[in-house]
Motif scaffolding. Structure first.
Motif, PDB file in Angstrom:
ATOM      1  N   VAL A 123       0.826  -1.207   0.000  1.00  0.00           N
ATOM      2  CA  VAL A 123       0.000   0.000   0.000  1.00  0.00           C
ATOM      3  C   VAL A 123       0.860   1.257   0.000  1.00  0.00           C
ATOM      4  O   VAL A 123       0.622   2.193  -0.767  1.00  0.00           O
ATOM      5  N   GLU A 124       1.877   1.278   0.857  1.00  0.00           N
ATOM      6  CA  GLU A 124       2.716   2.474   0.968  1.00  0.00           C
ATOM      7  C   GLU A 124       3.476   2.754  -0.329  1.00  0.00           C
ATOM      8  O   GLU A 124       3.709   3.905  -0.685  1.00  0.00           O
ATOM      9  N   SER A 125       3.870   1.696  -1.036  1.00  0.00           N
ATOM     10  CA  SER A 125       4.587   1.871  -2.300  1.00  0.00           C
ATOM     11  C   SER A 125       3.640   2.168  -3.457  1.00  0.00           C
ATOM     12  O   SER A 125       4.090   2.402  -4.577  1.00  0.00           O
ATOM     13  N   LYS A 126       2.330   2.097  -3.174  1.00  0.00           N
ATOM     14  CA  LYS A 126       1.280   2.297  -4.180  1.00  0.00           C
ATOM     15  C   LYS A 126       1.305   1.213  -5.254  1.00  0.00           C
ATOM     16  O   LYS A 126       0.819   1.402  -6.363  1.00  0.00           O
ATOM     17  N   ARG A 127       1.883   0.075  -4.921  1.00  0.00           N
ATOM     18  CA  ARG A 127       1.904  -1.060  -5.842  1.00  0.00           C
ATOM     19  C   ARG A 127       0.528  -1.696  -5.956  1.00  0.00           C
ATOM     20  O   ARG A 127       0.177  -2.240  -7.003  1.00  0.00           O
ATOM     21  N   ALA A 128      -0.264  -1.624  -4.882  1.00  0.00           N
ATOM     22  CA  ALA A 128      -1.567  -2.290  -4.869  1.00  0.00           C
ATOM     23  C   ALA A 128      -2.527  -1.501  -3.996  1.00  0.00           C
ATOM     24  O   ALA A 128      -2.127  -0.663  -3.183  1.00  0.00           O
ATOM     25  N   VAL A 129      -3.804  -1.816  -4.167  1.00  0.00           N
ATOM     26  CA  VAL A 129      -4.835  -1.294  -3.275  1.00  0.00           C
ATOM     27  C   VAL A 129      -5.277  -2.426  -2.357  1.00  0.00           C
ATOM     28  O   VAL A 129      -5.685  -3.490  -2.816  1.00  0.00           O
ATOM     29  N   ILE A 130      -5.161  -2.194  -1.082  1.00  0.00           N
ATOM     30  CA  ILE A 130      -5.776  -3.041  -0.065  1.00  0.00           C
ATOM     31  C   ILE A 130      -6.521  -2.066   0.825  1.00  0.00           C
ATOM     32  O   ILE A 130      -5.947  -1.442   1.716  1.00  0.00           O
ATOM     33  N   GLY A 131      -7.788  -1.879   0.537  1.00  0.00           N
ATOM     34  CA  GLY A 131      -8.507  -0.826   1.238  1.00  0.00           C
ATOM     35  C   GLY A 131      -9.961  -0.760   0.849  1.00  0.00           C
ATOM     36  O   GLY A 131     -10.654  -1.783   0.838  1.00  0.00           O
ATOM     37  N   THR A 132     -10.424   0.426   0.503  1.00  0.00           N
ATOM     38  CA  THR A 132     -11.841   0.684   0.243  1.00  0.00           C
ATOM     39  C   THR A 132     -12.034   1.081  -1.220  1.00  0.00           C
ATOM     40  O   THR A 132     -11.062   1.333  -1.938  1.00  0.00           O
ATOM     41  N   PRO A 133     -13.293   1.186  -1.670  1.00  0.00           N
ATOM     42  CA  PRO A 133     -13.531   1.705  -3.020  1.00  0.00           C
ATOM     43  C   PRO A 133     -12.892   3.066  -3.256  1.00  0.00           C
ATOM     44  O   PRO A 133     -12.396   3.336  -4.354  1.00  0.00           O
ATOM     45  N   ASP A 134     -12.879   3.930  -2.250  1.00  0.00           N
ATOM     46  CA  ASP A 134     -12.235   5.238  -2.418  1.00  0.00           C
ATOM     47  C   ASP A 134     -10.743   5.099  -2.706  1.00  0.00           C
ATOM     48  O   ASP A 134     -10.166   5.885  -3.475  1.00  0.00           O
ATOM     49  N   ASP A 135     -10.100   4.091  -2.101  1.00  0.00           N
ATOM     50  CA  ASP A 135      -8.681   3.861  -2.365  1.00  0.00           C
ATOM     51  C   ASP A 135      -8.469   3.387  -3.801  1.00  0.00           C
ATOM     52  O   ASP A 135      -7.478   3.760  -4.448  1.00  0.00           O
ATOM     53  N   ALA A 136      -9.385   2.576  -4.306  1.00  0.00           N
ATOM     54  CA  ALA A 136      -9.291   2.128  -5.698  1.00  0.00           C
ATOM     55  C   ALA A 136      -9.452   3.304  -6.653  1.00  0.00           C
ATOM     56  O   ALA A 136      -8.727   3.438  -7.642  1.00  0.00           O
ATOM     57  N   ILE A 137     -10.402   4.173  -6.352  1.00  0.00           N
ATOM     58  CA  ILE A 137     -10.608   5.377  -7.171  1.00  0.00           C
ATOM     59  C   ILE A 137      -9.351   6.232  -7.170  1.00  0.00           C
ATOM     60  O   ILE A 137      -8.906   6.728  -8.215  1.00  0.00           O
ATOM     61  N   GLU A 138      -8.751   6.388  -6.004  1.00  0.00           N
ATOM     62  CA  GLU A 138      -7.541   7.204  -5.898  1.00  0.00           C
ATOM     63  C   GLU A 138      -6.417   6.631  -6.747  1.00  0.00           C
ATOM     64  O   GLU A 138      -5.682   7.379  -7.418  1.00  0.00           O
ATOM     65  N   MET A 139      -6.243   5.300  -6.742  1.00  0.00           N
ATOM     66  CA  MET A 139      -5.178   4.690  -7.548  1.00  0.00           C
ATOM     67  C   MET A 139      -5.397   4.956  -9.039  1.00  0.00           C
ATOM     68  O   MET A 139      -4.473   5.333  -9.770  1.00  0.00           O
ATOM     69  N   ILE A 140      -6.620   4.737  -9.493  1.00  0.00           N
ATOM     70  CA  ILE A 140      -6.899   4.916 -10.922  1.00  0.00           C
ATOM     71  C   ILE A 140      -6.697   6.374 -11.323  1.00  0.00           C
ATOM     72  O   ILE A 140      -6.134   6.667 -12.390  1.00  0.00           O
ATOM     73  N   GLU A 141      -7.126   7.299 -10.489  1.00  0.00           N
ATOM     74  CA  GLU A 141      -6.943   8.719 -10.801  1.00  0.00           C
ATOM     75  C   GLU A 141      -5.466   9.092 -10.782  1.00  0.00           C
ATOM     76  O   GLU A 141      -5.015   9.946 -11.562  1.00  0.00           O
ATOM     77  N   ARG A 142      -4.687   8.462  -9.924  1.00  0.00           N
ATOM     78  CA  ARG A 142      -3.234   8.678  -9.921  1.00  0.00           C
ATOM     79  C   ARG A 142      -2.637   8.206 -11.248  1.00  0.00           C
ATOM     80  O   ARG A 142      -1.760   8.875 -11.821  1.00  0.00           O
ATOM     81  N   MET A 143      -3.102   7.064 -11.738  1.00  0.00           N
ATOM     82  CA  MET A 143      -2.616   6.564 -13.027  1.00  0.00           C
ATOM     83  C   MET A 143      -3.014   7.497 -14.167  1.00  0.00           C
ATOM     84  O   MET A 143      -2.228   7.749 -15.085  1.00  0.00           O
ATOM     85  N   GLN A 144      -4.230   8.022 -14.106  1.00  0.00           N
ATOM     86  CA  GLN A 144      -4.653   8.978 -15.126  1.00  0.00           C
ATOM     87  C   GLN A 144      -3.784  10.226 -15.095  1.00  0.00           C
ATOM     88  O   GLN A 144      -3.473  10.808 -16.137  1.00  0.00           O
ATOM     89  N   GLY A 145      -3.377  10.632 -13.897  1.00  0.00           N
ATOM     90  CA  GLY A 145      -2.512  11.795 -13.777  1.00  0.00           C
ATOM     91  C   GLY A 145      -1.155  11.570 -14.413  1.00  0.00           C
ATOM     92  O   GLY A 145      -0.559  12.498 -14.966  1.00  0.00           O
ATOM     93  N   LYS A 146      -0.637  10.351 -14.342  1.00  0.00           N
ATOM     94  CA  LYS A 146       0.666  10.027 -14.915  1.00  0.00           C
ATOM     95  C   LYS A 146       0.562   9.672 -16.393  1.00  0.00           C
ATOM     96  O   LYS A 146       1.349  10.145 -17.215  1.00  0.00           O
ATOM     97  N   GLN A 147      -0.382   8.828 -16.732  1.00  0.00           N
ATOM     98  CA  GLN A 147      -0.521   8.309 -18.084  1.00  0.00           C
ATOM     99  C   GLN A 147      -1.268   9.266 -18.999  1.00  0.00           C
ATOM    100  O   GLN A 147      -1.046   9.280 -20.204  1.00  0.00           O
ATOM    101  N   GLY A 148      -2.140  10.075 -18.429  1.00  0.00           N
ATOM    102  CA  GLY A 148      -3.152  10.718 -19.247  1.00  0.00           C
ATOM    103  C   GLY A 148      -4.326   9.760 -19.338  1.00  0.00           C
ATOM    104  O   GLY A 148      -4.376   8.731 -18.652  1.00  0.00           O
ATOM    105  N   GLU A 149      -5.261  10.060 -20.162  1.00  0.00           N
ATOM    106  CA  GLU A 149      -6.439   9.204 -20.263  1.00  0.00           C
ATOM    107  C   GLU A 149      -6.079   7.848 -20.860  1.00  0.00           C
ATOM    108  O   GLU A 149      -5.181   7.743 -21.683  1.00  0.00           O
ATOM    109  N   PHE A 150      -6.800   6.827 -20.426  1.00  0.00           N
ATOM    110  CA  PHE A 150      -6.634   5.500 -21.008  1.00  0.00           C
ATOM    111  C   PHE A 150      -7.991   4.813 -21.027  1.00  0.00           C
ATOM    112  O   PHE A 150      -8.932   5.251 -20.374  1.00  0.00           O
ATOM    113  N   GLY A 151      -8.087   3.730 -21.793  1.00  0.00           N
ATOM    114  CA  GLY A 151      -9.390   3.144 -22.072  1.00  0.00           C
ATOM    115  C   GLY A 151      -9.912   2.156 -21.067  1.00  0.00           C
ATOM    116  O   GLY A 151     -11.116   2.100 -20.804  1.00  0.00           O
TER     117      GLY A 151
END
Length: 392
Positions: free
Chosen positions: A283-311
């Motif tokens: 979790v601390e390394s952000k390698r995975a989500v072990i948490g709540t739906p909000d944590d999953a949303i945060e991970m995906i939005e972090r990826m969008q911030g780095k990658q830009g939009e994806f499908g």
């Protein structure tokens, strides 16, 4: 405003406990496919592995053929076929047949092969696999297009080779290349106009080069007259969610350590942590989500911030929790994460906010209408009494 609607799927390597019956596990995976379809997931990608113990699907084509019969809508992808392990004519024929059997519900994902054990048992030097992958892909595409191929390489010979069936999907099924940390995946995607399957998107090495590898793919595509489409860009990361973080951490005590031991064997970047330290480090390394739906949303939005939009975001299926908690995790994702990105409830929220803003006004109007109704009733009753008296 973007017109890319994020889709959701599963990356099924799979990672399964060695102590359980493989027969039961394979049947459970097919049941999961039915569950994922019912919950609204869009696709499932299925891996190929031949060693290591945990990843028990040797032929993604065989598994997909069975899972497609148990479902009606969800798409499947080979995630991936390790091309250096197969004669390219055999791969082309299997993909074409599977495309017909699924009536176009299959994507052809390919890669060089990941596990050193797989390559060793076939006496294949790992340094050769990426070039062999590209050699095979070039031939497979030509075969699927209906060409006749006569060609000799250091590892296969084809003479008057022709695919027995042309694909159901014309001109070709979707083709996707596995991309991890090196530029080779992006180069292959650009050269052949293929989709990208970023299998290590949350790993530090893979995450750091998400935007770089996409840029390499786009630049290479331009050189070959192709165009990359972000709608077909897929990012993979492991997720387990529950109603609370505490519950999620408790759930993964069931199987996370066994996965961690296996990961140390096959990954170039093992975590070297056990027990309660492993989920904490993931979790601390952000390698995975072990948490709540909000944590999953945060991970995906972090990826969008780095990658830009994806499908497509692909949740990597991991047997960290028991089957009941795992099903619950997928259900929570469908209930809360999917609608967040689809903005499914935007109008519902807007309507509720508007109602709150108008509440005082509406309450006053409701009271006015209620008072008027009572007043009218009283007036009618008074009129009736007056008529009765007049009649007497």
């Amino acid at each position: 405003m973007s017109d890319i609607q994020l889709r959701h799927g599963i990356f099924l390597a799979p990672y399964h406990p060695i102590g359980e019956s493989p027969t039961t596990l394979l049947r459970r995976d097919i049941e999961y496919c039915k569950l994922w379809e019912d919950l609204g997931y869009n696709e499932v990608w299925v891996g190929e592995h031949h060693s290591g113990g945990m990843e028990i699907i040797a032929s993604p084509e065989l598994f997909i053929a069975a899972a497609a019969e148990a479902t009606t809508r969800i798409r499947f992808g080979t995630g991936v076929i390790s091309l250096p392990y197969h004669n390219p004519l055999m791969v082309a024929n299997r993909i074409a047949q599977l495309d017909h059997q699924t009536q176009g519900r299959v994507s052809f994902g390919f890669g060089p092969g990941l596990l050193m054990g797989d390559a060793h048992m076939q006496a294949i030097e790992p340094k050769l696999t990426r070039n062999r992958m590209l050699e095979a892909l070039d031939v497979i595409i030509r075969l699927l297009k209906g060409e006749e191929v006569t060609e000799t390489s250091e590892w296969y010979t084809l003479q008057n080779a022709r695919a027995h069936l042309l694909p159901y999907t014309r001109p070709l099924p979707e083709i996707a290349v596995a991309s991890a940390g090196t530029p080779s995946g992006g180069k292959a995607a650009g050269k052949y106009g293929a989709s990208m399957l970023c299998v290590a998107a949350s790993d530090s090495g893979g995450f750091n080069v998400l935007d770089t590898n996409w840029q390499i793919a786009c630049e290479t595509a331009a050189e070959y007259g192709n165009t990359m489409d972000r709608r077909n860009l897929r990012l993979v990361a492991p997720i387990h969610i529950a109603e609370t973080r505490e519950q999620a951490f408790k759930n993964v005590e069931w199987g996370l350590d066994e996965w961690g031991d296996y990961y140390e064997l096959v990954s170039p970047n093992p975590f070297k942590a056990k027990g309660k330290e492993l989920p904490k480090k993931l979790v601390e390394s952000k390698r995975a989500v072990i948490g709540t739906p909000d944590d999953a949303i945060e991970m995906i939005e972090r990826m969008q911030g780095k990658q830009g939009e994806f499908g497509v975001f692909l949740a990597q299926h991991v047997d960290w929790a028991d089957p009941a908690a795992t099903r619950k995790s997928y259900e929570l994702y469908a209930r809360y994460v999917m609608p967040h990105f689809a903005k499914t409830n935007a109008n519902r929220r807007a309507t509720q906010d508007w109602m709150i803003e108008q509440n005082t006004n509406f309450q006053d109007r409701r009271k006015t209408a209620s008072d008027a109704a009572f007043a009218q009733h009283e007036a009618e009753q008074s009129e009736k009494k007056a008529h009765r008296k007049a009649g007497e």
